[in-house]
Design an enzyme around this catalytic site. Sequence first.
Site, PDB file in Angstrom:
ATOM      1  N   LYS A 101       4.322   8.669   9.106  1.00  0.00           N
ATOM      2  CA  LYS A 101       4.050   7.954  10.309  1.00  0.00           C
ATOM      3  C   LYS A 101       5.292   8.297  11.456  1.00  0.00           C
ATOM      4  CE  LYS A 101       1.124   4.722   8.088  1.00  0.00           C
ATOM      5  NZ  LYS A 101      -0.138   3.984   8.542  1.00  0.00           N
ATOM      6  N   ASP A 136       9.142   3.045  -0.191  1.00  0.00           N
ATOM      7  CA  ASP A 136       8.153   3.766   0.587  1.00  0.00           C
ATOM      8  C   ASP A 136       8.422   3.322   2.214  1.00  0.00           C
ATOM      9  OD1 ASP A 136       6.002   4.194   2.115  1.00  0.00           O
ATOM     10  OD2 ASP A 136       4.403   3.404   0.564  1.00  0.00           O
ATOM     11  N   TYR A 168       0.942  -1.128  -0.137  1.00  0.00           N
ATOM     12  CA  TYR A 168      -0.044  -0.099  -0.055  1.00  0.00           C
ATOM     13  C   TYR A 168       0.908   1.252  -0.073  1.00  0.00           C
ATOM     14  CZ  TYR A 168      -3.415   3.473   1.589  1.00  0.00           C
ATOM     15  OH  TYR A 168      -4.307   4.513   1.784  1.00  0.00           O
TER      16      TYR A 168
HETATM   17  C1  LIG Z   1       3.481   1.880   3.483  1.00  0.00           C
HETATM   18  C2  LIG Z   1       2.567   3.134   3.236  1.00  0.00           C
HETATM   19  N1  LIG Z   1       2.633   3.833   2.523  1.00  0.00           N
HETATM   20  C3  LIG Z   1       1.824   5.183   2.322  1.00  0.00           C
HETATM   21  C4  LIG Z   1       0.726   5.036   3.136  1.00  0.00           C
HETATM   22  C5  LIG Z   1      -0.135   6.337   3.046  1.00  0.00           C
HETATM   23  O1  LIG Z   1       0.102   7.114   4.419  1.00  0.00           O
HETATM   24  P1  LIG Z   1      -0.958   8.063   4.638  1.00  0.00           P
HETATM   25  O2  LIG Z   1      -2.130   7.347   5.296  1.00  0.00           O
HETATM   26  O3  LIG Z   1      -0.394   9.084   5.623  1.00  0.00           O
HETATM   27  O4  LIG Z   1      -1.364   9.020   3.545  1.00  0.00           O
HETATM   28  C6  LIG Z   1       0.664   4.120   4.096  1.00  0.00           C
HETATM   29  C7  LIG Z   1      -0.454   4.294   5.168  1.00  0.00           C
HETATM   30  O5  LIG Z   1      -0.999   3.382   5.936  1.00  0.00           O
HETATM   31  C8  LIG Z   1       1.564   3.092   4.148  1.00  0.00           C
HETATM   32  O6  LIG Z   1       1.379   2.374   5.167  1.00  0.00           O
END
Ligand SMILES: Cc1ncc(COP(=O)(O)O)c(C=O)c1O
Length: 438
Positions: free
Chosen positions: A275, A247, A150
């Site tokens: 996060k 990511d 994700y």
């Molecule tokens: C690995 C990863 N990338 C991107 C995101 C997206 O982040 P946000 O919810 O702060 O937009 C998340 C959110 O859970 C994530 O776990």
Amino acid sequence: MNPKPASDATESQRIVERARDVIPGGAQTGLRAQAYDTGDVAFERAKGATLTTVDDEQYTDYHLGFGPIILGHAHDSVDDAARRAIDGGVLYGAGTAPLEVEVAERLVETLPSVEQVNFCNSGSEATYHAIRLARAATGSEKILKFEGCYHGWHDYVDVSVYPPEEGLGEQYPESAGMLRSAVENTLVVPFNDSAAVEAVFREHGDDLAGVILEPVPHSVGCLLPDHDFLQHLRELTDDADVPLIFDEVITGFRHSPHGAQGEFGITPDLTCVAKALGNGYPVAAVGGREDLLSQAGGDNKSGVVISGTYSGNLPGLAAARETIDTIVEEDVQNHVTDLGDEYRAGLRDLLTDHGIEGRVVGHRSIFSLQFGVTGEPKNYEDVLGLDEGTFREFAAGMRERGHFFTPNPYKRHHLSFAHGEEQLEAYLDDADAVLATL
Ligand SMILES: Cc1ncc(COP(=O)(O)O)c(C=O)c1O
């Protein structure tokens, strides 16, 4: 209008009922609403490892806001830093604030791939910016991602995160309303599958703008990367001059201040963090090679537009500076990693004692209990067969005994610096009792 709650309803039930009238599904996101699978709940306070509902019920929190809370809720020095920033005004929106430079310098210092940084407020923004930078640099459009990873809610990447079995190997849009051309330009292969990546490079090499991955895909619990796979990705992307995007929204600052890239010794071209960077404050960043980032530095006529009214807001940056410093100075990762090992070992013993088929996966401060599946999962398909119903029963039993985590069986438990032996012991004792009932 929803029916009125019964007169003996709890305050949580009353609030969620009201919410259902004015907020779709009664919660800000579908994933948050899943908490209601084990009973409607409205939280109003959190401190350390404890989450408290409007009915004054207390839970040990393993959800930790989906992972940002690495130091514990309402951490004193982080909140003090944010308060001091608030006193100086939360947003200037022009020029440069010293805090921006201080946090950017820390990211350059700690994350091997990062030479320059742009701030934003969420992981989704960070991956969006990274992909735009990669597309601008290559002049190509296609992005390669991996099933089960994700990267946020936007059209570029919200493809094949949780495809159903019949959607494996397809470009599976996760939402209605997505732009077809965005989905078509998002190629998908299984994680840890170097041959599949090679095939994409053979077929689409000239059209590829970037490869994006969670270096440890935690969006489906935990898939550990084969080192050869990461190495191979690095070589293929280097040879083709295609940016490799890590990511690290979950892994960055939660697993290590140096990210998974520091841990595995593979340096990407672009990195997204969010996060745990701010212990719960909205702050995120895209960083990486100077030649890629500097595309955003000119006037907006010739370069890449990276924009955002709230980017670099002062409370977020102050929280990030204090969180990074605390993580580094107090050796937070050793604490949460050792604790994670104890939870995993304890849960594995319990599964064996109770003769329950299942596995415990995880890395450092993250773990997931998956029923009905065994062996180490290598890719999303290996997670697909898990027994969802039993996990929900487990989550409900644990919630009754004062432990909160999302009942979504594909998600994960998180630990923070505020968790310790007391929480561990209570969790394992209660897990023992709940597993006996399954
Ligand atoms: C690995 C990863 N990338 C991107 C995101 C997206 O982040 P946000 O919810 O702060 O937009 C998340 C959110 O859970 C994530 O776990």
